[in-house]
Write an enzyme that holds these catalytic residues in place. Structure first.
Site, mmCIF file in Angstrom:
data_model
loop_
_atom_site.group_PDB
_atom_site.id
_atom_site.type_symbol
_atom_site.label_atom_id
_atom_site.label_comp_id
_atom_site.label_asym_id
_atom_site.label_seq_id
_atom_site.Cartn_x
_atom_site.Cartn_y
_atom_site.Cartn_z
ATOM 1 N NE ARG A 62 -110.780 78.864 -33.486
ATOM 2 C CZ ARG A 62 -110.432 79.888 -32.714
ATOM 3 N NH1 ARG A 62 -109.411 80.629 -33.045
ATOM 4 N NH2 ARG A 62 -111.080 80.144 -31.601
ATOM 5 C CD GLU A 99 -111.369 79.063 -21.442
ATOM 6 O OE1 GLU A 99 -111.449 78.864 -22.659
ATOM 7 O OE2 GLU A 99 -110.550 78.519 -20.705
HETATM 8 P P1 AMP Z 1 -116.578 78.193 -24.814
HETATM 9 O O1 AMP Z 1 -117.772 79.037 -25.177
HETATM 10 O O2 AMP Z 1 -116.005 78.560 -23.493
HETATM 11 O O3 AMP Z 1 -116.874 76.700 -24.939
HETATM 12 O O4 AMP Z 1 -115.444 78.569 -25.842
HETATM 13 C C1 AMP Z 1 -115.424 78.004 -27.092
HETATM 14 C C2 AMP Z 1 -114.917 78.945 -28.148
HETATM 15 O O5 AMP Z 1 -113.793 79.726 -27.727
HETATM 16 C C3 AMP Z 1 -114.488 78.126 -29.319
HETATM 17 O O6 AMP Z 1 -115.019 78.740 -30.470
HETATM 18 C C4 AMP Z 1 -112.985 78.143 -29.293
HETATM 19 O O7 AMP Z 1 -112.540 78.403 -30.584
HETATM 20 C C5 AMP Z 1 -112.588 79.274 -28.336
HETATM 21 N N1 AMP Z 1 -111.730 78.812 -27.216
HETATM 22 C C6 AMP Z 1 -112.038 78.798 -25.894
HETATM 23 N N2 AMP Z 1 -111.035 78.350 -25.141
HETATM 24 C C7 AMP Z 1 -110.049 78.032 -25.997
HETATM 25 C C8 AMP Z 1 -108.735 77.475 -25.830
HETATM 26 N N3 AMP Z 1 -108.230 77.163 -24.617
HETATM 27 N N4 AMP Z 1 -108.001 77.262 -26.946
HETATM 28 C C9 AMP Z 1 -108.494 77.557 -28.173
HETATM 29 N N5 AMP Z 1 -109.710 78.081 -28.400
HETATM 30 C C10 AMP Z 1 -110.484 78.328 -27.335
#
Ligand code: AMP
Length: 177
Positions: A62, A99
């Site tokens: 994205r 996450e």
């Molecule tokens: P992080 O590494 O935890 O910062 O997760 C970021 C990545 O996971 C991004 O590329 C987001 O597209 C996706 N992502 C994580 N949590 C969400 C959420 N609650 N809603 C949408 N996309 C998420």
């Protein structure tokens, strides 16, 4: 540019996706709304024009969508940060926690030119693990990270600690999940 655009109204929220307890902030509803997409791209172009960045690194998949129009408008190269196994050339890679799971990302080593001042772009920053891995790839290759930009920030998750020392800019923040 429309400075008062209701971006929150353009972001679809899906509870319990991809698993129970996660509220998924879906940017596909920005992409299907030309006014919302234009608002995001115009905002980024205004923010990063004459900011000193030499290139944009964007995170699969994205992040690509928001970085590409901005890079074209600012006349900057785009470096793709991809999931392991997608880039055909010699790569640098990083494994990190998400996450919901773990992942490995790669960049083409020769595309990260030493001394280049990068903007790192993704759609959303949650724990910051993905962006941190991208920042580490770029800095370990000898380039610099000027700033990180994500459309959506979830500041109740610990991304600020994980990216201490880096500026992380977001267009909209949500305080809960
Ligand atoms: P992080 O590494 O935890 O910062 O997760 C970021 C990545 O996971 C991004 O590329 C987001 O597209 C996706 N992502 C994580 N949590 C969400 C959420 N609650 N809603 C949408 N996309 C998420």
């Amino acid at each position: 540019m429309n400075k008062h655009f209701d971006l929150d109204g353009a972001i679809r929220k899906i509870p319990n996706f991809p698993k129970e307890g996660i509220l998924f902030y879906d940017i596909t509803s920005i992409l299907t709304n030309p006014e919302a997409f234009k608002y995001c791209i115009d905002w980024m172009v205004d923010q990063y024009r004459d900011s000193g960045i030499d290139a944009i690194a964007c995170i699969e998949a994205r992040g690509f969508l928001f970085a590409a129009p901005v890079a074209e408008k600012l006349g900057l190269p785009i470096i793709l940060v991809r999931k392991k196994g997608k880039l055909p050339g010699k790569t640098l890679e990083k494994t990190f926690s998400l996450e919901y799971g773990i992942d490995t990302i790669q960049v083409h080593e020769e595309d990260v030119k030493k001394g280049t001042n990068f903007l790192v772009v993704d759609d959303l920053i949650a724990t910051g693990g993905t962006v941190r891995a991208a920042v580490d790839l770029i800095t370990e290759a000898g380039a610099k990270v000027h700033e990180v930009f994500c459309i959506i920030g979830l500041p109740f998750l610990p991304y600020k600690q994980l990216l201490k020392g880096y500026t992380v800019r977001t267009l909209i923040d949500y305080e809960s999940e």
